[in-house]
Design a protein around this motif. Structure first.
Motif, PDB file in Angstrom:
ATOM      1  N   VAL A 105       0.861  -1.172   0.000  1.00  0.00           N
ATOM      2  CA  VAL A 105       0.000   0.000   0.000  1.00  0.00           C
ATOM      3  C   VAL A 105       0.901   1.227   0.000  1.00  0.00           C
ATOM      4  O   VAL A 105       1.670   1.445   0.941  1.00  0.00           O
ATOM      5  CB  VAL A 105      -0.939   0.013   1.222  1.00  0.00           C
ATOM      6  N   MET A 106       0.827   2.010  -1.084  1.00  0.00           N
ATOM      7  CA  MET A 106       1.666   3.197  -1.235  1.00  0.00           C
ATOM      8  C   MET A 106       0.789   4.438  -1.227  1.00  0.00           C
ATOM      9  O   MET A 106      -0.201   4.493  -1.949  1.00  0.00           O
ATOM     10  CB  MET A 106       2.437   3.112  -2.549  1.00  0.00           C
ATOM     11  N   THR A 107       1.153   5.404  -0.392  1.00  0.00           N
ATOM     12  CA  THR A 107       0.402   6.652  -0.335  1.00  0.00           C
ATOM     13  C   THR A 107       1.347   7.839  -0.361  1.00  0.00           C
ATOM     14  O   THR A 107       2.482   7.753   0.114  1.00  0.00           O
ATOM     15  CB  THR A 107      -0.466   6.746   0.937  1.00  0.00           C
TER      16      THR A 107
ATOM     17  N   LEU B 280       4.397  13.669   2.293  1.00  0.00           N
ATOM     18  CA  LEU B 280       4.922  12.476   2.943  1.00  0.00           C
ATOM     19  C   LEU B 280       4.509  11.252   2.129  1.00  0.00           C
ATOM     20  O   LEU B 280       3.342  11.108   1.772  1.00  0.00           O
ATOM     21  CB  LEU B 280       4.361  12.379   4.365  1.00  0.00           C
ATOM     22  N   ALA B 281       5.471  10.385   1.859  1.00  0.00           N
ATOM     23  CA  ALA B 281       5.203   9.110   1.198  1.00  0.00           C
ATOM     24  C   ALA B 281       5.259   8.011   2.246  1.00  0.00           C
ATOM     25  O   ALA B 281       6.141   8.015   3.117  1.00  0.00           O
ATOM     26  CB  ALA B 281       6.248   8.842   0.116  1.00  0.00           C
ATOM     27  N   GLU B 282       4.299   7.089   2.161  1.00  0.00           N
ATOM     28  CA  GLU B 282       4.275   5.952   3.074  1.00  0.00           C
ATOM     29  C   GLU B 282       4.168   4.659   2.282  1.00  0.00           C
ATOM     30  O   GLU B 282       3.476   4.600   1.263  1.00  0.00           O
ATOM     31  CB  GLU B 282       3.097   6.042   4.040  1.00  0.00           C
ATOM     32  N   LEU B 283       4.844   3.642   2.764  1.00  0.00           N
ATOM     33  CA  LEU B 283       4.768   2.300   2.210  1.00  0.00           C
ATOM     34  C   LEU B 283       4.274   1.391   3.325  1.00  0.00           C
ATOM     35  O   LEU B 283       4.940   1.262   4.361  1.00  0.00           O
ATOM     36  CB  LEU B 283       6.142   1.851   1.710  1.00  0.00           C
ATOM     37  N   ASN B 284       3.073   0.857   3.139  1.00  0.00           N
ATOM     38  CA  ASN B 284       2.450   0.008   4.160  1.00  0.00           C
ATOM     39  C   ASN B 284       2.369   0.706   5.518  1.00  0.00           C
ATOM     40  O   ASN B 284       2.615   0.115   6.563  1.00  0.00           O
ATOM     41  CB  ASN B 284       3.185  -1.330   4.266  1.00  0.00           C
ATOM     42  N   GLY B 285       2.041   2.005   5.466  1.00  0.00           N
ATOM     43  CA  GLY B 285       1.863   2.786   6.685  1.00  0.00           C
ATOM     44  C   GLY B 285       3.137   3.327   7.300  1.00  0.00           C
ATOM     45  O   GLY B 285       3.091   4.063   8.283  1.00  0.00           O
ATOM     46  N   LYS B 286       4.295   3.019   6.726  1.00  0.00           N
ATOM     47  CA  LYS B 286       5.587   3.483   7.258  1.00  0.00           C
ATOM     48  C   LYS B 286       6.085   4.670   6.441  1.00  0.00           C
ATOM     49  O   LYS B 286       6.157   4.592   5.210  1.00  0.00           O
ATOM     50  CB  LYS B 286       6.608   2.350   7.198  1.00  0.00           C
ATOM     51  N   PRO B 287       6.462   5.790   7.083  1.00  0.00           N
ATOM     52  CA  PRO B 287       7.014   6.933   6.351  1.00  0.00           C
ATOM     53  C   PRO B 287       8.319   6.542   5.654  1.00  0.00           C
ATOM     54  O   PRO B 287       9.231   5.996   6.292  1.00  0.00           O
ATOM     55  CB  PRO B 287       7.279   7.968   7.440  1.00  0.00           C
TER      56      PRO B 287
ATOM     57  N   ALA C 266      12.834   1.698   0.355  1.00  0.00           N
ATOM     58  CA  ALA C 266      11.544   1.921  -0.308  1.00  0.00           C
ATOM     59  C   ALA C 266      11.705   2.329  -1.770  1.00  0.00           C
ATOM     60  O   ALA C 266      10.733   2.693  -2.431  1.00  0.00           O
ATOM     61  CB  ALA C 266      10.751   2.986   0.437  1.00  0.00           C
ATOM     62  N   ARG C 267      12.914   2.247  -2.262  1.00  0.00           N
ATOM     63  CA  ARG C 267      13.139   2.643  -3.648  1.00  0.00           C
ATOM     64  C   ARG C 267      12.612   1.571  -4.597  1.00  0.00           C
ATOM     65  O   ARG C 267      12.464   0.422  -4.229  1.00  0.00           O
ATOM     66  CB  ARG C 267      14.618   2.936  -3.865  1.00  0.00           C
ATOM     67  N   GLY C 268      12.313   1.990  -5.817  1.00  0.00           N
ATOM     68  CA  GLY C 268      11.790   1.069  -6.805  1.00  0.00           C
ATOM     69  C   GLY C 268      10.275   1.102  -6.917  1.00  0.00           C
ATOM     70  O   GLY C 268       9.685   0.325  -7.663  1.00  0.00           O
ATOM     71  N   HIS C 269       9.636   2.019  -6.185  1.00  0.00           N
ATOM     72  CA  HIS C 269       8.181   2.153  -6.222  1.00  0.00           C
ATOM     73  C   HIS C 269       7.738   3.461  -6.880  1.00  0.00           C
ATOM     74  O   HIS C 269       6.575   3.832  -6.777  1.00  0.00           O
ATOM     75  CB  HIS C 269       7.606   2.097  -4.802  1.00  0.00           C
ATOM     76  N   ALA C 270       8.675   4.188  -7.497  1.00  0.00           N
ATOM     77  CA  ALA C 270       8.411   5.481  -8.153  1.00  0.00           C
ATOM     78  C   ALA C 270       7.977   6.567  -7.173  1.00  0.00           C
ATOM     79  O   ALA C 270       7.317   7.526  -7.562  1.00  0.00           O
ATOM     80  CB  ALA C 270       7.392   5.325  -9.282  1.00  0.00           C
TER      81      ALA C 270
END
Length: 155
Positions: free
Chosen positions: A3-5, A58-65, A90-94
């Motif tokens: 989950v990316m936000t 702020l970018a989060e990956l699976n709820g983690k900043p 967290a790189r590689g997710h654009a």
């Protein structure tokens, strides 16, 4: 599935996360360059954080900043894209591109007509993102003792 936000950082915990990510960025850049970025007024910036910025994302990956970027006023209708950072894990997710696009949209919403940035020429991935988004080289726009690349995007 990951989950990316990406969201505007407005809550106190979001702002604290952005500040922590920006600190990680500074540590990385200063280690990479072998010199301090204090000439940019970083001490004042972090003492008064986030008040030197118009907006933070702020970018989060699976709820983690995991990433952040800031929109900083520069002059008149011009702002700067500052401190773009994505954690190595967290790189590689654009996220870098997505954070830049959010900042560009934010600059337009703030009615800026130009967005500036400076980067190191050796940061190939960051340079590729900026070029793909339409930033182009411009003359040095502030007193910077390093051999930085200066770029701008007309909005």
């Amino acid at each position: 599935m990951d989950v990316m936000t990406i969201r505007l950082a407005t809550r106190p915990d979001d702002i604290a996360a952005v500040k922590s990510l920006f600190t990680d960025y500074l540590r990385f850049i200063e280690d990479y360059l072998g010199q301090s970025l204090s000439f940019q007024g970083t001490e004042r910036e972090f003492a008064d954080f986030p008040h030197t910025y118009d907006a933070l994302w702020l970018a989060e990956l699976n709820g983690k900043p995991v990433g952040a970027v800031g929109l900083k006023p520069f002059a008149d209708q011009t702002a700067e894209l500052k401190r773009l950072w994505v954690s190595p894990d967290a790189r590689g997710h654009a996220f870098g591109q997505r954070l830049c696009k959010a900042c560009i949209a934010g600059a337009r919403a703030h009615r800026y007509t130009r967005l500036l940035l400076d980067t190191d020429r050796g940061l190939n991935h960051a340079n590729a993102i900026y070029e793909a988004l339409g930033f182009s080289d411009v003359p040095r726009y502030y007193d910077n003792p390093m051999d930085s690349r200066f770029m701008a995007l007309d909005l």
